[in-house]
Design a protein around this motif. Structure first.
Motif, PDB file in Angstrom:
ATOM      1  N   ALA A   1      -4.045  -0.549   9.087  1.00  0.00           N
ATOM      2  CA  ALA A   1      -4.393  -1.634   8.176  1.00  0.00           C
ATOM      3  C   ALA A   1      -4.888  -2.858   8.942  1.00  0.00           C
ATOM      4  O   ALA A   1      -5.892  -3.479   8.570  1.00  0.00           O
ATOM      5  CB  ALA A   1      -3.183  -1.996   7.315  1.00  0.00           C
TER       6      ALA A   1
ATOM      7  N   ALA B   1      -5.417   2.665   1.439  1.00  0.00           N
ATOM      8  CA  ALA B   1      -4.160   3.397   1.174  1.00  0.00           C
ATOM      9  C   ALA B   1      -4.404   4.889   0.988  1.00  0.00           C
ATOM     10  O   ALA B   1      -5.408   5.292   0.395  1.00  0.00           O
ATOM     11  CB  ALA B   1      -3.489   2.815  -0.071  1.00  0.00           C
ATOM     12  N   PRO B   2      -3.470   5.705   1.516  1.00  0.00           N
ATOM     13  CA  PRO B   2      -2.330   5.322   2.361  1.00  0.00           C
ATOM     14  C   PRO B   2      -2.780   5.106   3.799  1.00  0.00           C
ATOM     15  O   PRO B   2      -3.711   5.738   4.277  1.00  0.00           O
ATOM     16  CB  PRO B   2      -1.395   6.514   2.238  1.00  0.00           C
ATOM     17  CG  PRO B   2      -2.321   7.678   2.055  1.00  0.00           C
ATOM     18  CD  PRO B   2      -3.476   7.146   1.234  1.00  0.00           C
ATOM     19  N   THR B   3      -2.075   4.202   4.483  1.00  0.00           N
ATOM     20  CA  THR B   3      -2.409   3.895   5.873  1.00  0.00           C
ATOM     21  C   THR B   3      -1.159   3.429   6.593  1.00  0.00           C
ATOM     22  O   THR B   3      -0.101   3.242   5.983  1.00  0.00           O
ATOM     23  CB  THR B   3      -3.510   2.809   5.945  1.00  0.00           C
ATOM     24  OG1 THR B   3      -3.928   2.637   7.296  1.00  0.00           O
ATOM     25  CG2 THR B   3      -2.998   1.475   5.411  1.00  0.00           C
TER      26      THR B   3
ATOM     27  N   LEU C   1       0.871  -1.179   0.000  1.00  0.00           N
ATOM     28  CA  LEU C   1       0.000   0.000   0.000  1.00  0.00           C
ATOM     29  C   LEU C   1       0.908   1.230   0.000  1.00  0.00           C
ATOM     30  O   LEU C   1       1.619   1.478   0.980  1.00  0.00           O
ATOM     31  CB  LEU C   1      -0.921   0.015   1.228  1.00  0.00           C
ATOM     32  CG  LEU C   1      -1.981  -1.091   1.330  1.00  0.00           C
ATOM     33  CD1 LEU C   1      -1.391  -2.410   1.828  1.00  0.00           C
ATOM     34  CD2 LEU C   1      -3.125  -0.663   2.264  1.00  0.00           C
ATOM     35  N   ARG C   2       0.901   1.966  -1.087  1.00  0.00           N
ATOM     36  CA  ARG C   2       1.811   3.083  -1.259  1.00  0.00           C
ATOM     37  C   ARG C   2       1.268   4.362  -0.630  1.00  0.00           C
ATOM     38  O   ARG C   2       0.067   4.521  -0.397  1.00  0.00           O
ATOM     39  CB  ARG C   2       2.063   3.313  -2.745  1.00  0.00           C
ATOM     40  CG  ARG C   2       2.884   2.221  -3.429  1.00  0.00           C
ATOM     41  CD  ARG C   2       4.314   2.261  -2.984  1.00  0.00           C
ATOM     42  NE  ARG C   2       5.184   1.410  -3.819  1.00  0.00           N
ATOM     43  CZ  ARG C   2       6.451   1.163  -3.544  1.00  0.00           C
ATOM     44  NH1 ARG C   2       7.009   1.698  -2.466  1.00  0.00           N
ATOM     45  NH2 ARG C   2       7.169   0.378  -4.333  1.00  0.00           N
ATOM     46  N   SER C   3       2.215   5.280  -0.408  1.00  0.00           N
ATOM     47  CA  SER C   3       1.845   6.568   0.183  1.00  0.00           C
ATOM     48  C   SER C   3       1.015   7.405  -0.773  1.00  0.00           C
ATOM     49  O   SER C   3       0.325   8.338  -0.329  1.00  0.00           O
ATOM     50  CB  SER C   3       3.115   7.338   0.569  1.00  0.00           C
ATOM     51  OG  SER C   3       3.927   7.554  -0.568  1.00  0.00           O
TER      52      SER C   3
ATOM     53  N   SER D   1       4.990  -0.785   8.315  1.00  0.00           N
ATOM     54  CA  SER D   1       4.909   0.486   7.589  1.00  0.00           C
ATOM     55  C   SER D   1       6.017   1.433   8.055  1.00  0.00           C
ATOM     56  O   SER D   1       6.502   1.336   9.185  1.00  0.00           O
ATOM     57  CB  SER D   1       3.539   1.145   7.799  1.00  0.00           C
ATOM     58  OG  SER D   1       3.333   1.449   9.172  1.00  0.00           O
TER      59      SER D   1
ATOM     60  N   ASP E   1       4.560   4.128   3.171  1.00  0.00           N
ATOM     61  CA  ASP E   1       4.214   2.839   2.568  1.00  0.00           C
ATOM     62  C   ASP E   1       3.932   1.799   3.655  1.00  0.00           C
ATOM     63  O   ASP E   1       4.498   1.858   4.753  1.00  0.00           O
ATOM     64  CB  ASP E   1       5.345   2.326   1.676  1.00  0.00           C
ATOM     65  CG  ASP E   1       5.592   3.209   0.474  1.00  0.00           C
ATOM     66  OD1 ASP E   1       4.708   4.042   0.165  1.00  0.00           O
ATOM     67  OD2 ASP E   1       6.652   3.063  -0.170  1.00  0.00           O
ATOM     68  N   THR E   2       3.085   0.824   3.311  1.00  0.00           N
ATOM     69  CA  THR E   2       2.747  -0.271   4.221  1.00  0.00           C
ATOM     70  C   THR E   2       2.818  -1.593   3.476  1.00  0.00           C
ATOM     71  O   THR E   2       2.284  -1.714   2.367  1.00  0.00           O
ATOM     72  CB  THR E   2       1.327  -0.102   4.813  1.00  0.00           C
ATOM     73  OG1 THR E   2       1.272   1.107   5.562  1.00  0.00           O
ATOM     74  CG2 THR E   2       0.963  -1.266   5.726  1.00  0.00           C
TER      75      THR E   2
ATOM     76  N   ARG F   1      -6.850  -0.903  -1.582  1.00  0.00           N
ATOM     77  CA  ARG F   1      -6.808   0.386  -2.263  1.00  0.00           C
ATOM     78  C   ARG F   1      -7.697   1.415  -1.571  1.00  0.00           C
ATOM     79  O   ARG F   1      -7.403   2.611  -1.593  1.00  0.00           O
ATOM     80  CB  ARG F   1      -7.241   0.201  -3.716  1.00  0.00           C
ATOM     81  CG  ARG F   1      -6.166  -0.497  -4.567  1.00  0.00           C
ATOM     82  CD  ARG F   1      -6.665  -0.899  -5.930  1.00  0.00           C
ATOM     83  NE  ARG F   1      -5.577  -1.479  -6.731  1.00  0.00           N
ATOM     84  CZ  ARG F   1      -5.762  -2.189  -7.837  1.00  0.00           C
ATOM     85  NH1 ARG F   1      -7.002  -2.424  -8.288  1.00  0.00           N
ATOM     86  NH2 ARG F   1      -4.718  -2.668  -8.494  1.00  0.00           N
TER      87      ARG F   1
ATOM     88  N   ALA G   1      -2.323   0.553  -4.412  1.00  0.00           N
ATOM     89  CA  ALA G   1      -2.071  -0.719  -3.735  1.00  0.00           C
ATOM     90  C   ALA G   1      -2.002  -1.820  -4.780  1.00  0.00           C
ATOM     91  O   ALA G   1      -2.846  -1.866  -5.689  1.00  0.00           O
ATOM     92  CB  ALA G   1      -3.159  -1.023  -2.712  1.00  0.00           C
TER      93      ALA G   1
END
Length: 417
Positions: free
Chosen positions: A386, A379-381, A309-311, A411, A345-346, A376, A315
């Motif tokens: 999460a 995100a972001p999380t 999961l991107r910033s 993360s 990011d996670t 998705r 995702a």
């Protein structure tokens, strides 16, 4: 040839003789008085006036209770023969129901004998009416329920023992399960981490496992796995896999070689009738300079792919195609994938209990696409965020979540602006 009435060449006189021999017994049955049948019946008989006063009682019931007939008839009421609890039930339930319906069948009550002992009985009462429908008296039949009460007590005792054994088994299973997963995630400098384990059954030990632990030179190892089957056999493989992965990572932290070492260990424990195997994803975290995040190397052994999961709010899965199940063949091949985990990011790992959960449609599974859409939407999380969201998702499946499920998220906190 002349056939005689006897059917065998005789004149049938033997049949007459037989009847003559049996005739005393038949006569005795026919002459048996109704009063004797009443007095010595295998059950108790009782007749009372409508106010409950005893008008007639048979010898069987008198023998059970140890009373004299003259002490009861005309002097005592049926309720006087009951225990305190039975008398209360008779006045509040039995008697009103009898007056309303005209009969009551098979009610369990307790009589109190003359010596104070209790006699459990099954009571059936009917109201006798005159030609105009007016109630005259109440006829009651009482069946000795002592054997039945003993059986019920033994059944209750056996049920209580079974329940105690089941509770003990649940405690043992829960204790064993908790020894196979880390009690808490060890904090990683510069990273947030969170985990969750859903137990599908309190009676059986599941085969899901995970861990996050420090290595030499500032690196960190992590893994997520799922053993085939449940119960004691799965617990053996889970314990072997978890400790082999940690030991292999300490001596040689290259992810693909870590899985190869586990594969060798499982093959040495091979059982022809019950092969020992599992799915595993193993990763190596290496911190980058200037708190820029972590470099991650993943090796997959037939396990569902991790989710990144991107910033920027995107995702996607991080597949490791070609990775084989661990423990099936001696020369299993394992593939790797690399990524850079940046601030915001996670990385999410999970077991297939999540994607194979049944939705509101019993024939439908949650599936990979639904999980990616859910990621998705998050995100972001952060890792805790999460895991909280996915835990709520697991709870929403209710009984549809019929397999153990493990979650592990890591993360990198976003940089302060």
């Amino acid at each position: 040839m002349t056939v005689h009435p006897g059917g065998d060449g005789t004149d049938g006189s033997w049949q007459a003789a037989g009847r003559d021999e049996e005739s005393p017994a038949f006569s005795a049955l026919l002459e048996d008085s109704v009063e004797d049948l009443y007095e010595n019946a295998p059950c108790g008989y009782l007749s009372t006036l409508m106010d409950g006063r005893i008008a007639k009682v048979n010898g069987t019931l008198l023998k059970w209770l140890g009373h004299r007939r003259e002490d009861l008839v005309g002097h005592r009421h049926f309720s006087d023969l009951l225990t305190i609890g039975g008398r209360l039930y008779h006045e509040t339930h039995f008697s009103p129901l009898l007056r309303m319906q005209g009969e009551v069948n098979g009610i369990a009550l307790e009589l109190r004998a003359a010596d104070g002992t209790r006699l459990p009985v099954l009571v059936t009462s009917t109201v006798k009416r005159d030609d105009h429908g007016e109630p005259l008296l109440i006829r009651t039949t009482l069946l000795d329920a002592r054997d039945r009460r003993t059986y019920e007590r033994e059944l209750l005792r056996a049920r209580q023992e079974a329940e105690h054994d089941r509770e003990r088994l649940q405690r043992l299973a829960t204790t064993l399960q908790r020894t196979l997963i880390p009690p808490a995630i060890e904090p990683v400098p510069g990273m947030e981490a969170a985990a969750h384990y859903h137990f599908a059954s309190p009676d059986e030990v599941g085969g899901d496992f995970y861990d996050l632990f420090p290595l030499a030179a500032g690196g960190w190892g992590f893994f997520m796995g799922d053993v085939r089957g449940k119960g004691a056999d799965a617990a053996v493989v889970t314990s072997l896999a978890r400790y082999t992965l940690r030991a292999a990572a300490v001596s040689d932290p290259v992810p693909a070689r870590v899985l190869a070492n586990l594969n060798t260990a499982l093959n040495h424990q091979v059982q022809e009738d019950e092969p020992l195997f599992c799915t595993v994803i193993f990763g190596l975290l290496t911190p980058e300079e200037n708190d820029a995040g972590f470099h991650v190397v993943l090796a997959g052994g037939g396990h569902p792919p991790a989710v990144l999961l991107r910033s920027d709010g995107s995702a996607d899965y991080l597949p490791t195609p070609g990775g084989q199940l661990v423990g099936v063949v001696p020369d299993a091949q394992f593939t790797t994938a690399t990524l850079d985990l940046r601030p915001g990011d996670t990385l999410l790992l999970y077991t297939d209990g999540l994607t194979e959960a049944r939705t509101r449609n019993p024939d439908e599974r949650y599936g990979d696409e639904a999980l990616l859409d859910f990621a998705r939407s998050l995100a972001p999380t952060s890792a805790p965020g999460a895991v909280r969201a996915l835990t709520a998702l697991l709870d929403s499946f209710g009984e549809g979540l019929d397999d153990d499920t493990a979650l592990l998220a890591m993360s990198v906190p976003p940089r302060e602006r």
